[in-house]
Design a protein around this motif. Structure first.
Motif, mmCIF file in Angstrom:
data_model
loop_
_atom_site.group_PDB
_atom_site.id
_atom_site.type_symbol
_atom_site.label_atom_id
_atom_site.label_comp_id
_atom_site.label_asym_id
_atom_site.label_seq_id
_atom_site.Cartn_x
_atom_site.Cartn_y
_atom_site.Cartn_z
ATOM 1 N N ASN A 88 -15.729 20.055 -38.696
ATOM 2 C CA ASN A 88 -15.313 20.351 -37.327
ATOM 3 C C ASN A 88 -13.790 20.450 -37.269
ATOM 4 N N LEU A 89 -13.294 21.561 -36.755
ATOM 5 C CA LEU A 89 -11.857 21.758 -36.585
ATOM 6 C C LEU A 89 -11.543 21.814 -35.097
ATOM 7 N N GLU A 90 -10.652 20.938 -34.654
ATOM 8 C CA GLU A 90 -10.207 20.929 -33.260
ATOM 9 C C GLU A 90 -8.705 21.136 -33.223
ATOM 10 N N ALA A 91 -8.279 22.155 -32.494
ATOM 11 C CA ALA A 91 -6.859 22.467 -32.350
ATOM 12 C C ALA A 91 -6.483 22.359 -30.872
ATOM 13 N N GLU A 92 -5.471 21.549 -30.583
ATOM 14 C CA GLU A 92 -5.046 21.330 -29.205
ATOM 15 C C GLU A 92 -3.589 21.742 -29.035
ATOM 16 N N SER A 93 -3.327 22.515 -27.995
ATOM 17 C CA SER A 93 -1.968 22.943 -27.677
ATOM 18 C C SER A 93 -1.673 22.568 -26.228
ATOM 19 N N SER A 94 -0.573 21.851 -25.998
ATOM 20 C CA SER A 94 -0.188 21.461 -24.642
ATOM 21 C C SER A 94 1.303 21.714 -24.455
ATOM 22 N N ALA A 95 1.703 22.014 -23.221
ATOM 23 C CA ALA A 95 3.104 22.377 -23.010
ATOM 24 C C ALA A 95 3.529 22.203 -21.560
ATOM 25 N N PHE A 96 4.822 21.929 -21.388
ATOM 26 C CA PHE A 96 5.470 22.000 -20.077
ATOM 27 C C PHE A 96 5.855 23.454 -19.854
ATOM 28 N N VAL A 97 5.544 23.981 -18.681
ATOM 29 C CA VAL A 97 5.747 25.401 -18.396
ATOM 30 C C VAL A 97 6.746 25.571 -17.252
ATOM 31 N N LEU A 98 7.706 26.465 -17.446
ATOM 32 C CA LEU A 98 8.675 26.825 -16.411
ATOM 33 C C LEU A 98 8.667 28.346 -16.287
ATOM 34 N N THR A 99 8.369 28.863 -15.073
ATOM 35 C CA THR A 99 8.187 30.303 -14.915
ATOM 36 C C THR A 99 8.920 30.846 -13.693
ATOM 37 N N PRO A 100 10.087 31.456 -13.877
ATOM 38 C CA PRO A 100 10.698 32.235 -12.788
ATOM 39 C C PRO A 100 9.924 33.540 -12.622
ATOM 40 N N SER A 101 9.882 34.079 -11.405
ATOM 41 C CA SER A 101 9.146 35.328 -11.190
ATOM 42 C C SER A 101 9.720 36.131 -10.036
ATOM 43 N N LEU A 102 9.428 37.428 -10.075
ATOM 44 C CA LEU A 102 9.776 38.355 -9.010
ATOM 45 C C LEU A 102 8.469 38.923 -8.472
ATOM 46 N N ARG A 103 8.323 38.954 -7.123
ATOM 47 C CA ARG A 103 7.049 39.357 -6.539
ATOM 48 C C ARG A 103 7.234 40.390 -5.436
ATOM 49 N N LYS A 104 6.333 41.375 -5.432
ATOM 50 C CA LYS A 104 6.301 42.404 -4.395
ATOM 51 C C LYS A 104 4.979 42.302 -3.645
ATOM 52 N N PHE A 105 5.027 42.323 -2.313
ATOM 53 C CA PHE A 105 3.834 42.164 -1.479
ATOM 54 C C PHE A 105 3.590 43.411 -0.632
ATOM 55 N N TRP A 106 2.300 43.717 -0.411
ATOM 56 C CA TRP A 106 1.878 44.762 0.513
ATOM 57 C C TRP A 106 0.890 44.137 1.490
ATOM 58 N N VAL A 107 1.222 44.103 2.766
ATOM 59 C CA VAL A 107 0.357 43.520 3.795
ATOM 60 C C VAL A 107 -0.588 44.602 4.303
#
Length: 213
Positions: A88-107
């Motif tokens: 049995n092989l178990e691989a675990e990946s964990s991380a702190f995430v920081l995500t800047p973003s730009l967003r466009k909206f259509w109402v």
């Protein structure tokens, strides 16, 4: 034909007039979960993430946002050694995430809206791998490594306005690029990603802070 053209013109005109005002703010808690299983090679993968987000509309229908949170992925697989024993092989990946973003909206109307966001995710985390005998659980190997990554993703989505202050958002799929650097082995891994399936749905509950008049 004229009626169809007129209706189309009215629809796009309504999109042009319907706007999220400048200086509107929002806070949200995004969460996502996906699980996959491949019977052909006895493998499975589970992942989840939680990303609180703050956003600010710097112009009508245009917003900048920043998310900070945590994500984890666990992969399981089973193979056989030379003695025909299951491993049995178990691989675990964990991380702190920081995500800047730009967003466009259509109402679209008072209930529904569309959006497209361009994310620039950064991750700081670690990976662990465990190899054990299935018959008795004896650990044969254990490795650990730390990593940093950066990327760029484009995601489409839908907004549903529950009321004036609350809405639910869902993004489906993504197109993007990522680069991961593993410190211990000094190894770089790049990946181009294109996903458009329901296993990649991510939900967010948003609280709207209206612009001051």
């Amino acid at each position: 034909m004229k009626k169809i053209t007129m209706l189309s013109a009215l629809f796009f005109l309504s999109l042009a007039n319907a706007q999220v005002p400048k200086e509107t703010q929002f806070v949200s808690g995004q969460f996502g979960f996906s699980t996959t299983k491949d019977e052909s090679n006895n493998s499975s993968s589970d992942s989840y993430r939680f990303l609180p987000t703050y956003g600010y509309f710097f112009a009508p229908n245009w917003a900048v946002a920043v998310s900070a949170g945590y994500r984890q992925t666990t992969d399981h697989s089973t193979t056989r050694n030379a003695n025909f024993e299951n491993l049995n092989l178990e691989a675990e990946s964990s991380a702190f995430v920081l995500t800047p973003s730009l967003r466009k909206f259509w109402v679209l109307d008072e209930r529904f809206g569309l959006f497209c966001q361009l994310d620039f995710p950064l991750e700081f985390g670690s990976t662990k791998q465990f190899l054990t005998l299935e018959s008795n659980g004896v650990e044969l190997n254990h490795t650990k490594n730390s990593f940093t990554s950066y990327g760029i993703n484009l995601k489409p989505g839908i907004d549903y306005f529950v009321n004036r202050r609350w809405k639910i958002a869902a993004s489906i799929g993504e197109i993007g690029y990522s680069n991961v650097h593993y410190k211990k082995t000094n190894f770089n891994k790049s990946k181009f990603n294109f996903e458009a399936n329901f296993s990649t749905i991510q939900f967010a509950a948003k609280y709207i802070i209206p612009a001051k008049k």
